[in-house]
Design a protein around this motif. Structure first.
Motif, PDB file in Angstrom:
ATOM      1  N   LEU A   1       0.823  -1.533  -0.261  1.00 18.96           N
ATOM      2  CA  LEU A   1      -0.084  -0.108   0.441  1.00 18.96           C
ATOM      3  C   LEU A   1       0.348   1.273  -0.061  1.00 18.96           C
ATOM      4  O   LEU A   1       2.400   1.250   0.794  1.00 18.96           O
TER       5      LEU A   1
ATOM      6  N   ASP B   1      -8.385   3.899   2.560  1.00 15.78           N
ATOM      7  CA  ASP B   1      -8.008   3.289   1.064  1.00 15.78           C
ATOM      8  C   ASP B   1      -7.514   1.961   0.783  1.00 15.78           C
ATOM      9  O   ASP B   1      -8.588   1.438   0.503  1.00 15.78           O
ATOM     10  N   GLY B   2      -6.596   1.311   2.175  1.00 14.11           N
ATOM     11  CA  GLY B   2      -6.707  -0.383   1.575  1.00 14.11           C
ATOM     12  C   GLY B   2      -7.830  -0.557   1.989  1.00 14.11           C
ATOM     13  O   GLY B   2      -7.372  -2.048   1.529  1.00 14.11           O
TER      14      GLY B   2
ATOM     15  N   VAL C   1      -9.552  -1.826  -1.433  1.00 12.89           N
ATOM     16  CA  VAL C   1      -8.850  -2.099  -2.588  1.00 12.89           C
ATOM     17  C   VAL C   1      -9.038  -3.735  -2.990  1.00 12.89           C
ATOM     18  O   VAL C   1      -9.681  -4.452  -3.947  1.00 12.89           O
TER      19      VAL C   1
ATOM     20  N   GLN D   1      -3.046  -5.102  -7.603  1.00 16.30           N
ATOM     21  CA  GLN D   1      -2.607  -3.826  -7.846  1.00 16.30           C
ATOM     22  C   GLN D   1      -3.879  -2.849  -8.927  1.00 16.30           C
ATOM     23  O   GLN D   1      -3.149  -1.670  -8.481  1.00 16.30           O
TER      24      GLN D   1
ATOM     25  N   ALA E   1      -6.529  -1.546  -8.377  1.00 16.13           N
ATOM     26  CA  ALA E   1      -7.111  -1.348  -7.171  1.00 16.13           C
ATOM     27  C   ALA E   1      -6.365  -0.214  -6.368  1.00 16.13           C
ATOM     28  O   ALA E   1      -6.918   0.022  -6.405  1.00 16.13           O
ATOM     29  N   VAL E   2      -5.320  -0.813  -6.056  1.00 17.97           N
ATOM     30  CA  VAL E   2      -4.291  -0.048  -5.262  1.00 17.97           C
ATOM     31  C   VAL E   2      -3.375   0.778  -6.096  1.00 17.97           C
ATOM     32  O   VAL E   2      -4.409   2.760  -5.935  1.00 17.97           O
TER      33      VAL E   2
END
Length: 211
Positions: free
Chosen positions: A4, A12-13, A16, A163, A165-166
Motif C-alpha cells: 500500500l 483506502d487499503g 482495495v 494492484q 485497484a491500489v
C-alpha cells in the motif's frame, strides 16, 4: 504481495479488495464498446461493478436494487440511472437503458437472482454472477436456452487486479471512498454487527482500532 503506497490511508487499503472483486467480474465480461449494462444490487459488489463498468466500456449503465438507499452512491460510482426492482422492473430497466441490457452483473446473491438476470438480459446477452449465493438457486434452462444466454461466474480477483485497484486509489480517484458509510472504534464493533443483522443504511463500515 502488494504494498500500500504511503500516500494511502488504511481506509483506502480496506477498499482495495472490494474494488478488485468488482474489476474481476467486469473484466470477465470483456464489455463491447457502448454496451447497455445492468448491475443488479446496490451493495458494495454492485457499486464496484458499476464503478468499473463505467470505466471499461459501458455505454448506458443502470444500477438496480429493491431499495433506493444507495441511489446516490450508484450515480456517484458511474451509473447513468438507478431503477427500483419489483413489478414492472423489466420495462423500467429497458426504458432507462434504451433497450434490454447486453450484460447483467448479478450482485444480489439471493435465491432467484440468476433467473431474474436471465429474464432481464437481451437474447444472446451475458449474465455475470458476482453475488455468491450459497443456497441452491434454480435456473430454468429452457428460458436461458431460448435466449441463448451466456452465464459466467466470477470468483475473487487476480493479483494484477488487486494492484490495479491500489494504483487507481493512488492516482487520486475518490469515488470509492463514498462507499464508507461509517468509521467506528473496535469497542463499537459488537453493536454494529447487531445493527448490520437487520435493516440498516450502512454500505462499508470501517473499523479504526486506534480510535
Amino acid at each position: 504481495s502488494v504494498k500500500l503506497p504511503s500516500a494511502l490511508s488504511l481506509l483506502d487499503g480496506a477498499l482495495v479488495e472490494p474494488l478488485a472483486v468488482g474489476l474481476h467480474g467486469v473484466s470477465l465480461a470483456r464489455l463491447k464498446p457502448n454496451a447497455r449494462v445492468l448491475v443488479l444490487g446496490g451493495g458494495t459488489v454492485g457499486l464496484t461493478a458499476t464503478f468499473w463498468a463505467r470505466r471499461l466500456g459501458a455505454g448506458r449503465l443502470v444500477t438496480a436494487s429493491r431499495s433506493r438507499r444507495r441511489e446516490s452512491l450508484a450515480l456517484a460510482m458511474g451509473a447513468d440511472a438507478f431503477v427500483t426492482l419489483g413489478e414492472g422492473e423489466g420495462e423500467r430497466i429497458a426504458e432507462a437503458l434504451g433497450g434490454p441490457p447486453d450484460y447483467v452483473f448479478e450482485a444480489i446473491g439471493v435465491v432467484g437472482a440468476l433467473q431474474q438476470s436471465v429474464n432481464l438480459v437481451k437474447p444472446n446477452g451475458e449474465v455475470i454472477s458476482m453475488g455468491f449465493c450459497m443456497a441452491p438457486d434454480a435456473v430454468i434452462p429452457g428460458i436461458a436456452t431460448f435466449k441463448q444466454v451466456k452465464l459466467t461466474f466470477s470468483m475473487a480477483w487476480t493479483l494484477e487486479e488487486f494492484q490495479t485497484a491500489v494504483d487507481l486509489l493512488d492516482r487520486g480517484d475518490v469515488e470509492p471512498r463514498a462507499m464508507v458509510s461509517n468509521t467506528i472504534s473496535l469497542d463499537a464493533l459488537p453493536s454494529m454487527i447487531e445493527t448490520l443483522r437487520g435493516a440498516h443504511n450502512e454500505t462499508k463500515v470501517h473499523v479504526e482500532p486506534w480510535a
